[in-house]
Design a protein around this motif. Sequence first.
Motif, PDB file in Angstrom:
ATOM      1  N   GLU A 130     -93.189-123.432 -16.517  1.00  0.00           N
ATOM      2  CA  GLU A 130     -91.838-122.923 -16.780  1.00  0.00           C
ATOM      3  C   GLU A 130     -91.853-121.988 -17.978  1.00  0.00           C
ATOM      4  O   GLU A 130     -91.224-120.924 -17.969  1.00  0.00           O
ATOM      5  CB  GLU A 130     -90.891-124.098 -17.014  1.00  0.00           C
ATOM      6  CG  GLU A 130     -89.432-123.692 -17.196  1.00  0.00           C
ATOM      7  CD  GLU A 130     -89.099-123.222 -18.614  1.00  0.00           C
ATOM      8  OE1 GLU A 130     -88.274-122.283 -18.750  1.00  0.00           O
ATOM      9  OE2 GLU A 130     -89.684-123.768 -19.574  1.00  0.00           O
ATOM     10  N   SER A 131     -92.600-122.375 -19.020  1.00  0.00           N
ATOM     11  CA  SER A 131     -92.646-121.566 -20.235  1.00  0.00           C
ATOM     12  C   SER A 131     -93.418-120.266 -20.006  1.00  0.00           C
ATOM     13  O   SER A 131     -93.004-119.196 -20.464  1.00  0.00           O
ATOM     14  CB  SER A 131     -93.288-122.366 -21.365  1.00  0.00           C
ATOM     15  OG  SER A 131     -93.198-121.682 -22.586  1.00  0.00           O
ATOM     16  N   VAL A 132     -94.541-120.336 -19.299  1.00  0.00           N
ATOM     17  CA  VAL A 132     -95.313-119.131 -18.984  1.00  0.00           C
ATOM     18  C   VAL A 132     -94.471-118.163 -18.165  1.00  0.00           C
ATOM     19  O   VAL A 132     -94.446-116.952 -18.428  1.00  0.00           O
ATOM     20  CB  VAL A 132     -96.613-119.503 -18.232  1.00  0.00           C
ATOM     21  CG1 VAL A 132     -97.251-118.271 -17.599  1.00  0.00           C
ATOM     22  CG2 VAL A 132     -97.603-120.163 -19.175  1.00  0.00           C
ATOM     23  N   THR A 145     -91.943-109.230  -9.854  1.00  0.00           N
ATOM     24  CA  THR A 145     -91.444-108.993  -8.496  1.00  0.00           C
ATOM     25  C   THR A 145     -90.421-110.044  -8.098  1.00  0.00           C
ATOM     26  O   THR A 145     -89.387-109.734  -7.498  1.00  0.00           O
ATOM     27  CB  THR A 145     -92.621-109.010  -7.492  1.00  0.00           C
ATOM     28  OG1 THR A 145     -93.615-108.074  -7.914  1.00  0.00           O
ATOM     29  CG2 THR A 145     -92.146-108.636  -6.096  1.00  0.00           C
ATOM     30  N   ALA A 146     -90.685-111.310  -8.461  1.00  0.00           N
ATOM     31  CA  ALA A 146     -89.718-112.377  -8.176  1.00  0.00           C
ATOM     32  C   ALA A 146     -88.435-112.164  -8.972  1.00  0.00           C
ATOM     33  O   ALA A 146     -87.331-112.426  -8.466  1.00  0.00           O
ATOM     34  CB  ALA A 146     -90.337-113.729  -8.513  1.00  0.00           C
ATOM     35  N   HIS A 147     -88.563-111.684 -10.194  1.00  0.00           N
ATOM     36  CA  HIS A 147     -87.392-111.416 -11.032  1.00  0.00           C
ATOM     37  C   HIS A 147     -86.497-110.355 -10.384  1.00  0.00           C
ATOM     38  O   HIS A 147     -85.264-110.492 -10.362  1.00  0.00           O
ATOM     39  CB  HIS A 147     -87.864-110.958 -12.408  1.00  0.00           C
ATOM     40  CG  HIS A 147     -86.778-110.611 -13.363  1.00  0.00           C
ATOM     41  ND1 HIS A 147     -85.944-111.541 -13.932  1.00  0.00           N
ATOM     42  CD2 HIS A 147     -86.375-109.404 -13.858  1.00  0.00           C
ATOM     43  CE1 HIS A 147     -85.079-110.946 -14.732  1.00  0.00           C
ATOM     44  NE2 HIS A 147     -85.321-109.642 -14.704  1.00  0.00           N
ATOM     45  N   ARG A 148     -87.099-109.325  -9.845  1.00  0.00           N
ATOM     46  CA  ARG A 148     -86.326-108.275  -9.185  1.00  0.00           C
ATOM     47  C   ARG A 148     -85.676-108.790  -7.911  1.00  0.00           C
ATOM     48  O   ARG A 148     -84.524-108.446  -7.598  1.00  0.00           O
ATOM     49  CB  ARG A 148     -87.236-107.093  -8.887  1.00  0.00           C
ATOM     50  CG  ARG A 148     -87.672-106.327 -10.143  1.00  0.00           C
ATOM     51  CD  ARG A 148     -88.782-105.336  -9.859  1.00  0.00           C
ATOM     52  NE  ARG A 148     -89.121-104.548 -11.048  1.00  0.00           N
ATOM     53  CZ  ARG A 148     -90.225-103.829 -11.183  1.00  0.00           C
ATOM     54  NH1 ARG A 148     -91.112-103.791 -10.178  1.00  0.00           N
ATOM     55  NH2 ARG A 148     -90.459-103.149 -12.293  1.00  0.00           N
ATOM     56  N   ALA A 149     -86.387-109.629  -7.170  1.00  0.00           N
ATOM     57  CA  ALA A 149     -85.807-110.211  -5.954  1.00  0.00           C
ATOM     58  C   ALA A 149     -84.653-111.140  -6.302  1.00  0.00           C
ATOM     59  O   ALA A 149     -83.635-111.177  -5.583  1.00  0.00           O
ATOM     60  CB  ALA A 149     -86.882-110.969  -5.183  1.00  0.00           C
ATOM     61  N   ALA A 150     -84.774-111.873  -7.398  1.00  0.00           N
ATOM     62  CA  ALA A 150     -83.719-112.799  -7.801  1.00  0.00           C
ATOM     63  C   ALA A 150     -82.444-112.062  -8.170  1.00  0.00           C
ATOM     64  O   ALA A 150     -81.332-112.568  -7.936  1.00  0.00           O
ATOM     65  CB  ALA A 150     -84.204-113.641  -8.986  1.00  0.00           C
ATOM     66  N   ALA A 151     -82.579-110.879  -8.751  1.00  0.00           N
ATOM     67  CA  ALA A 151     -81.399-110.090  -9.117  1.00  0.00           C
ATOM     68  C   ALA A 151     -80.597-109.726  -7.880  1.00  0.00           C
ATOM     69  O   ALA A 151     -79.355-109.649  -7.927  1.00  0.00           O
ATOM     70  CB  ALA A 151     -81.830-108.833  -9.863  1.00  0.00           C
ATOM     71  N   ILE A 152     -81.281-109.529  -6.782  1.00  0.00           N
ATOM     72  CA  ILE A 152     -80.594-109.192  -5.524  1.00  0.00           C
ATOM     73  C   ILE A 152     -79.969-110.436  -4.908  1.00  0.00           C
ATOM     74  O   ILE A 152     -78.848-110.405  -4.403  1.00  0.00           O
ATOM     75  CB  ILE A 152     -81.600-108.553  -4.538  1.00  0.00           C
ATOM     76  CG1 ILE A 152     -82.146-107.244  -5.113  1.00  0.00           C
ATOM     77  CG2 ILE A 152     -80.945-108.315  -3.176  1.00  0.00           C
ATOM     78  CD1 ILE A 152     -83.259-106.629  -4.296  1.00  0.00           C
ATOM     79  N   GLU A 153     -80.693-111.565  -4.977  1.00  0.00           N
ATOM     80  CA  GLU A 153     -80.229-112.794  -4.332  1.00  0.00           C
ATOM     81  C   GLU A 153     -79.250-113.590  -5.185  1.00  0.00           C
ATOM     82  O   GLU A 153     -78.606-114.519  -4.689  1.00  0.00           O
ATOM     83  CB  GLU A 153     -81.429-113.681  -3.987  1.00  0.00           C
ATOM     84  CG  GLU A 153     -82.410-113.036  -3.010  1.00  0.00           C
ATOM     85  CD  GLU A 153     -83.577-113.953  -2.685  1.00  0.00           C
ATOM     86  OE1 GLU A 153     -83.382-115.190  -2.737  1.00  0.00           O
ATOM     87  OE2 GLU A 153     -84.665-113.445  -2.370  1.00  0.00           O
ATOM     88  N   GLY A 154     -79.160-113.267  -6.468  1.00  0.00           N
ATOM     89  CA  GLY A 154     -78.245-113.993  -7.343  1.00  0.00           C
ATOM     90  C   GLY A 154     -78.728-115.378  -7.707  1.00  0.00           C
ATOM     91  O   GLY A 154     -77.930-116.269  -7.975  1.00  0.00           O
ATOM     92  N   LYS A 155     -80.049-115.585  -7.722  1.00  0.00           N
ATOM     93  CA  LYS A 155     -80.636-116.865  -8.093  1.00  0.00           C
ATOM     94  C   LYS A 155     -81.473-116.695  -9.351  1.00  0.00           C
ATOM     95  O   LYS A 155     -81.695-115.579  -9.817  1.00  0.00           O
ATOM     96  CB  LYS A 155     -81.528-117.396  -6.956  1.00  0.00           C
ATOM     97  CG  LYS A 155     -80.824-117.667  -5.640  1.00  0.00           C
ATOM     98  CD  LYS A 155     -81.839-118.202  -4.632  1.00  0.00           C
ATOM     99  CE  LYS A 155     -81.214-118.496  -3.288  1.00  0.00           C
ATOM    100  NZ  LYS A 155     -82.217-118.972  -2.307  1.00  0.00           N
ATOM    101  N   SER A 156     -81.952-117.827  -9.880  1.00  0.00           N
ATOM    102  CA  SER A 156     -82.872-117.728 -11.014  1.00  0.00           C
ATOM    103  C   SER A 156     -84.215-117.216 -10.518  1.00  0.00           C
ATOM    104  O   SER A 156     -84.637-117.506  -9.393  1.00  0.00           O
ATOM    105  CB  SER A 156     -83.047-119.086 -11.702  1.00  0.00           C
ATOM    106  OG  SER A 156     -83.930-119.921 -10.978  1.00  0.00           O
ATOM    107  N   THR A 250     -85.445-122.637 -18.650  1.00  0.00           N
ATOM    108  CA  THR A 250     -84.865-122.978 -17.351  1.00  0.00           C
ATOM    109  C   THR A 250     -85.001-124.472 -17.099  1.00  0.00           C
ATOM    110  O   THR A 250     -86.111-125.017 -17.168  1.00  0.00           O
ATOM    111  CB  THR A 250     -85.569-122.216 -16.206  1.00  0.00           C
ATOM    112  OG1 THR A 250     -85.451-120.813 -16.431  1.00  0.00           O
ATOM    113  CG2 THR A 250     -84.961-122.564 -14.853  1.00  0.00           C
ATOM    114  N   ASP A 251     -83.890-125.131 -16.841  1.00  0.00           N
ATOM    115  CA  ASP A 251     -83.920-126.551 -16.484  1.00  0.00           C
ATOM    116  C   ASP A 251     -84.425-126.706 -15.050  1.00  0.00           C
ATOM    117  O   ASP A 251     -83.958-126.002 -14.140  1.00  0.00           O
ATOM    118  CB  ASP A 251     -82.531-127.175 -16.613  1.00  0.00           C
ATOM    119  CG  ASP A 251     -82.058-127.257 -18.059  1.00  0.00           C
ATOM    120  OD1 ASP A 251     -82.917-127.459 -18.940  1.00  0.00           O
ATOM    121  OD2 ASP A 251     -80.843-127.109 -18.295  1.00  0.00           O
TER     122      ASP A 251
END
Length: 379
Positions: A130-132, A145-156, A250-251
């Motif tokens: 989680e920390s890494v 890449t996951a961060h960019r996908a999350a922005a579209i999906e509205g998730k963490s 992130t919890d």
Amino acid sequence: KRTFKLKLGLFGWFLKGFLNTRCTSRGLVSLQRRAHPPMVFLKTHRTGSSTVQNILFRLGERESATFAFPSHTYFEWLFRAAFVDELPEGSSQFDLLCSHMRLDLREVRKVMPQNAVFITVLRDPIKTFESVFGYYTSTVPAFLTAHRAAAIEGKSALSVFLDSPEIFWDPKEPRNGLAKNPMSFDMGFNNQKWNGSWPEDLAQLEEAFHLVMIAEHFDESLVLLGALLGLEHEDLAYLRLNVRAGNSVTDLDENMQAKVRSWNVLDTLLYDFFVQVFWEKASQFGMERLKAEVERLRAFTEDVRRKCVSRAEVPPGELEDLLRPWQTETATIVGYEVQGNLSLQDQGFCIRMMLPELQYHSHLYFKQYGRDMRAAPAE
């Protein structure tokens, strides 16, 4: 990571008066150099290793140790002896290697003396990953890449990554090394999948490392480190460094934790193995003795914190450059504000204890070589 050009100005003025002193419960006292064995500290990512490194930086500086520093900023790939800067004039050997690296025991042994003590620290794989992820979201391609996908999906971003990590993770991309089993990666293992050499590799690490500290038992680990190196409580007092602000963490619910374990199964094996080894060493030390020493260390450390710290968990925008930790694009790293009305010597001690890694590294490098660290070669 960027570097800091910290020459002898105000910073040096603070630190100059503390080269041969130590903080005790009665204040700062004169200290003659004591001989400790050479040390290798494998600095693992997001495990509490910056705090351990600070302890070793302070010890090494006070005892005029010769540090094995990388020739260009930081060790980034599988360690090679050629990565280390030259032995400085007047030194017969390197005494301390405690930078980030990816372990290759044979190459490290080419640099460090035969009697070097090897130590490292591991952390619960769920907390580590989680920390890494939070710290390196913008620099590890799989995470970005996951961060960019999350922005579209509205998730963490972390939940999106854990839902389908194989989609984002390209094992052929060298910058993705920390994206799966990051502790195993730091240890120099094949972190992609289990292979038949793992039991042999673990046995080799157990033989090589005199102590593998466990982050969840940090104070117990420090007591064992002190016993190994002949250190006292004042040597081991610490402040937790490179810590993220609460809103950058992130919890993880039970479902996400299970996904982290599944994705990082090799780190789980590594951690569980060395937790068992740790408690075997603790038992040899004596559990009642360990408990008593931990209580004494905590009491001394709390006294030092009250002496040194005016404010903790200070946002980076409220910190002066000297004490401001390096910030990532996706995590806020908090720091400390030093207590006022301290003597010059006490300021030197307290500032060292809360000094972020990059600033302290730059200071020690300049002190050892008389020049700033060289930038990494352009690709």
